[in-house]
Design a protein around this motif. Sequence first.
Motif, PDB file in Angstrom:
ATOM      1  N   ALA A 122       0.832  -1.205   0.000  1.00  0.00           N
ATOM      2  CA  ALA A 122       0.000   0.000   0.000  1.00  0.00           C
ATOM      3  C   ALA A 122       0.869   1.259   0.000  1.00  0.00           C
ATOM      4  N   TRP A 123       1.883   1.294   0.866  1.00  0.00           N
ATOM      5  CA  TRP A 123       2.767   2.472   0.909  1.00  0.00           C
ATOM      6  C   TRP A 123       3.529   2.622  -0.399  1.00  0.00           C
ATOM      7  N   ASP A 124       3.963   1.506  -0.955  1.00  0.00           N
ATOM      8  CA  ASP A 124       4.701   1.547  -2.218  1.00  0.00           C
ATOM      9  C   ASP A 124       3.809   2.083  -3.350  1.00  0.00           C
ATOM     10  N   ALA A 125       2.554   1.645  -3.371  1.00  0.00           N
ATOM     11  CA  ALA A 125       1.620   2.131  -4.395  1.00  0.00           C
ATOM     12  C   ALA A 125       1.408   3.636  -4.247  1.00  0.00           C
ATOM     13  N   LEU A 126       1.255   4.100  -3.008  1.00  0.00           N
ATOM     14  CA  LEU A 126       1.067   5.534  -2.777  1.00  0.00           C
ATOM     15  C   LEU A 126       2.305   6.334  -3.192  1.00  0.00           C
ATOM     16  N   ALA A 127       3.497   5.821  -2.854  1.00  0.00           N
ATOM     17  CA  ALA A 127       4.736   6.524  -3.207  1.00  0.00           C
ATOM     18  C   ALA A 127       4.964   6.518  -4.715  1.00  0.00           C
ATOM     19  N   SER A 128       4.589   5.438  -5.366  1.00  0.00           N
ATOM     20  CA  SER A 128       4.789   5.334  -6.816  1.00  0.00           C
ATOM     21  C   SER A 128       3.818   6.212  -7.589  1.00  0.00           C
ATOM     22  N   GLY A 129       2.767   6.657  -6.925  1.00  0.00           N
ATOM     23  CA  GLY A 129       1.747   7.446  -7.599  1.00  0.00           C
ATOM     24  C   GLY A 129       2.100   8.904  -7.802  1.00  0.00           C
ATOM     25  N   THR A 130       3.281   9.314  -7.375  1.00  0.00           N
ATOM     26  CA  THR A 130       3.668  10.707  -7.546  1.00  0.00           C
ATOM     27  C   THR A 130       5.088  10.824  -8.089  1.00  0.00           C
ATOM     28  N   ALA A 131       5.290  11.806  -8.942  1.00  0.00           N
ATOM     29  CA  ALA A 131       6.625  12.063  -9.483  1.00  0.00           C
ATOM     30  C   ALA A 131       7.386  13.041  -8.595  1.00  0.00           C
ATOM     31  N   ASP A 132       6.690  13.663  -7.646  1.00  0.00           N
ATOM     32  CA  ASP A 132       7.278  14.665  -6.768  1.00  0.00           C
ATOM     33  C   ASP A 132       8.066  13.969  -5.647  1.00  0.00           C
ATOM     34  N   ALA A 133       9.361  14.208  -5.616  1.00  0.00           N
ATOM     35  CA  ALA A 133      10.229  13.549  -4.633  1.00  0.00           C
ATOM     36  C   ALA A 133       9.844  13.907  -3.198  1.00  0.00           C
ATOM     37  N   ALA A 134       9.436  15.134  -2.961  1.00  0.00           N
ATOM     38  CA  ALA A 134       9.044  15.548  -1.611  1.00  0.00           C
ATOM     39  C   ALA A 134       7.780  14.813  -1.155  1.00  0.00           C
ATOM     40  N   LEU A 135       6.824  14.629  -2.071  1.00  0.00           N
ATOM     41  CA  LEU A 135       5.616  13.883  -1.718  1.00  0.00           C
ATOM     42  C   LEU A 135       5.920  12.407  -1.464  1.00  0.00           C
ATOM     43  N   ARG A 136       6.804  11.826  -2.289  1.00  0.00           N
ATOM     44  CA  ARG A 136       7.217  10.428  -2.062  1.00  0.00           C
ATOM     45  C   ARG A 136       7.881  10.290  -0.696  1.00  0.00           C
ATOM     46  N   ASP A 137       8.737  11.249  -0.357  1.00  0.00           N
ATOM     47  CA  ASP A 137       9.405  11.216   0.943  1.00  0.00           C
ATOM     48  C   ASP A 137       8.375  11.309   2.073  1.00  0.00           C
ATOM     49  N   ALA A 138       7.354  12.152   1.888  1.00  0.00           N
ATOM     50  CA  ALA A 138       6.300  12.281   2.906  1.00  0.00           C
ATOM     51  C   ALA A 138       5.538  10.968   3.069  1.00  0.00           C
ATOM     52  N   VAL A 139       5.285  10.263   1.971  1.00  0.00           N
ATOM     53  CA  VAL A 139       4.603   8.960   2.047  1.00  0.00           C
ATOM     54  C   VAL A 139       5.446   7.993   2.871  1.00  0.00           C
ATOM     55  N   TRP A 140       6.745   7.909   2.556  1.00  0.00           N
ATOM     56  CA  TRP A 140       7.611   6.968   3.279  1.00  0.00           C
ATOM     57  C   TRP A 140       7.811   7.398   4.739  1.00  0.00           C
ATOM     58  N   ARG A 141       7.777   8.708   5.009  1.00  0.00           N
ATOM     59  CA  ARG A 141       7.873   9.183   6.391  1.00  0.00           C
ATOM     60  C   ARG A 141       6.631   8.732   7.167  1.00  0.00           C
ATOM     61  N   ASP A 142       5.440   8.824   6.540  1.00  0.00           N
ATOM     62  CA  ASP A 142       4.216   8.317   7.170  1.00  0.00           C
ATOM     63  C   ASP A 142       4.300   6.805   7.388  1.00  0.00           C
ATOM     64  N   ALA A 143       4.871   6.099   6.427  1.00  0.00           N
ATOM     65  CA  ALA A 143       4.997   4.637   6.540  1.00  0.00           C
ATOM     66  C   ALA A 143       5.866   4.249   7.737  1.00  0.00           C
ATOM     67  N   GLU A 144       6.847   5.070   8.055  1.00  0.00           N
ATOM     68  CA  GLU A 144       7.706   4.792   9.215  1.00  0.00           C
ATOM     69  C   GLU A 144       6.913   4.785  10.518  1.00  0.00           C
TER      70      GLU A 144
END
Length: 169
Positions: A122-144
């Motif tokens: 689920a986290w990977d799908a959410l992170a893959s859904g954006t090209a914005d590096a800051a948004l991807r980082d925010a997804v992975w920060r939430d996953a932590e």
Amino acid sequence: MSMSTIAKPYRGMSQSVQLRPQGPLVLEQGRIVHYRAQRDVHVQHPPASLSVALNLVHTQPGQAWMDHCEFDIERGTVTRVLGHGPSESFLRIAVALGGEEALDIASRFGKSHPSDRMRLVAWDALASGTADAALRDAVWRDAEQCGSRWVAAEARKRRREQAARQFTT
């Protein structure tokens, strides 16, 4: 063939797994061996002559969320998950197609699904859904912060990898 029993539950790839050897086991004609899901591990060696072994697998609803893993017996580690469930593919496709409902269910799965593997998907799908590096980082920060140590470790690893890629480009 030799058989071992997992001494304690494992949580993901490359994790050390305590195995208790149960000794060699010879499959002879007419012999039935019962393997307990998530408990028993076996190594199957080539037979001396042509033979056929039939595996009967009982399935139940919760079994779809259980990992079927390959182990490195010498190192006592999980080396890979064998196969992926259809729910993982459906979730990835739904998120990729977009829509608030898909994003909502992926977010809920990431935070509270009983399967760590499904949480990570689920986290990977959410992170893959954006090209914005800051948004991807925010997804992975939430996953932590999702409550799973394994997912948190994977999220930290992905954030480090993403930061390294940004630094080198």
